[in-house]
Scaffold this motif. Sequence first.
Motif, short mmCIF file in Angstrom:
data_model
loop_
_atom_site.label_atom_id
_atom_site.label_comp_id
_atom_site.label_asym_id
_atom_site.label_seq_id
_atom_site.Cartn_x
_atom_site.Cartn_y
_atom_site.Cartn_z
N SER A 188 0.83 -1.21 0.00
CA SER A 188 0.00 0.00 0.00
C SER A 188 0.86 1.26 0.00
CB SER A 188 -0.92 0.00 1.23
OG SER A 188 -1.81 -1.09 1.20
N TYR A 225 2.09 1.78 -3.49
CA TYR A 225 1.04 2.30 -4.36
C TYR A 225 0.77 3.78 -4.10
CZ TYR A 225 -0.33 -2.22 -6.33
OH TYR A 225 -0.35 -3.41 -7.02
N PRO A 269 -3.77 3.84 4.47
CA PRO A 269 -5.08 3.85 3.81
C PRO A 269 -5.65 5.25 3.65
CG PRO A 269 -4.99 2.06 5.40
CD PRO A 269 -3.75 2.88 5.61
N LEU A 295 -3.66 6.92 0.81
CA LEU A 295 -4.12 6.42 -0.49
C LEU A 295 -5.47 7.03 -0.85
CD1 LEU A 295 -3.22 2.61 -0.62
CD2 LEU A 295 -2.66 4.33 -2.34
#
Length: 355
Positions: A70, A73, A286, A289
């Motif tokens: 994550s 990304y 999270p 993102l």
Amino acid sequence: MNDLSFAVPFWVWGAVTVGIGVMLAVDLIAHRDNHVIGFREAAIWSGIWIAMGLGFGVILLFWQGGEVSSTYYAGYLIEKALSIDNVFVFALVFSFFAVPDAYQHKVLFWGVIGALAFRLVFIFIGAELLQLFFWTAYLFGAFLIWTGWKMAFSKDEEVHPDRNPVVRLVKKLIPTDPNFHGDKFFTHTNGRRVATLLFVVLVAIEATDLIFAVDSVAAVLAITTNTFLVWSANAFAVLGLRSLYFCLAGLLRRFQYLHYGLAVLLAFAGVKLILSETPVGKLPIPLTLGVIAATITVSVIWSLIATHNQPPASGTEGRPAGAGEGRAGGAGEPSAGPAPQQSAAGRSPCTKDSP
């Protein structure tokens, strides 16, 4: 500064770097004939590069787990978004110097190699500073916030790539022919070896990307200081920069509000970096993102809705107006078209006219 830490064997670094080199070689071989790259071909190559970037995240998922994947990304997405700003400047430089379409890919190819080298140096220097001196997080964070503010609120400025200090220095140090000579960077004129106008264009591209590399790397370092993740995120995002240019060059006017989204991302990265050295600590991946994805989506949709009634860009589809014409006096090319006025995304790395 607490951050993800996991052992990366030397052979993994080597394998990733060799893989990037192989992909660059394949791209160079595929375009060795200097043909004009159309939208369809650029879209296919863009799909390949994006698939590789996303696929690397899957490899990280199975190797190191979800948090590492994550984090990669998040870095990849923010670097990919900021690379769109590079596309605006590439269009400006190519149109200003009226670079023939067939030679643009060669310039971008060598420009990407330079971009990777710049980023690799900045990554190790920046990560080391953040690890050794906690207060550098405040400096980098303030720099990103200032860059975001400038991108969002700076007024339009007329820019001239040939007045970039690096370009002017190269012209003084290296004998230069003001014409194109095919796809050559150097040629012989009157018995001496001189740089061609295409080499000047390459220098302009490299000089502008050097500036882009600073805030791009700083933005990813705000997400993680793990040098392997920062390097891989930057590398896979930059690899597709050439194809992205040929995909978007003819559509740049449709993204007139994208710079607000990029400004928000830079400011968010700056705040995130500063908070990492406070009791708040690092924001969850999270959340990072989600902010990146939502900001990019909103700014792109906003731009497309606001410009849906605009007529198509002049010139051939997939290329900026003015590109594809040669500078007067070149090897058979017609005279140059009009120079664009600015980087549409707001990060202008070139010098402006004196008042």
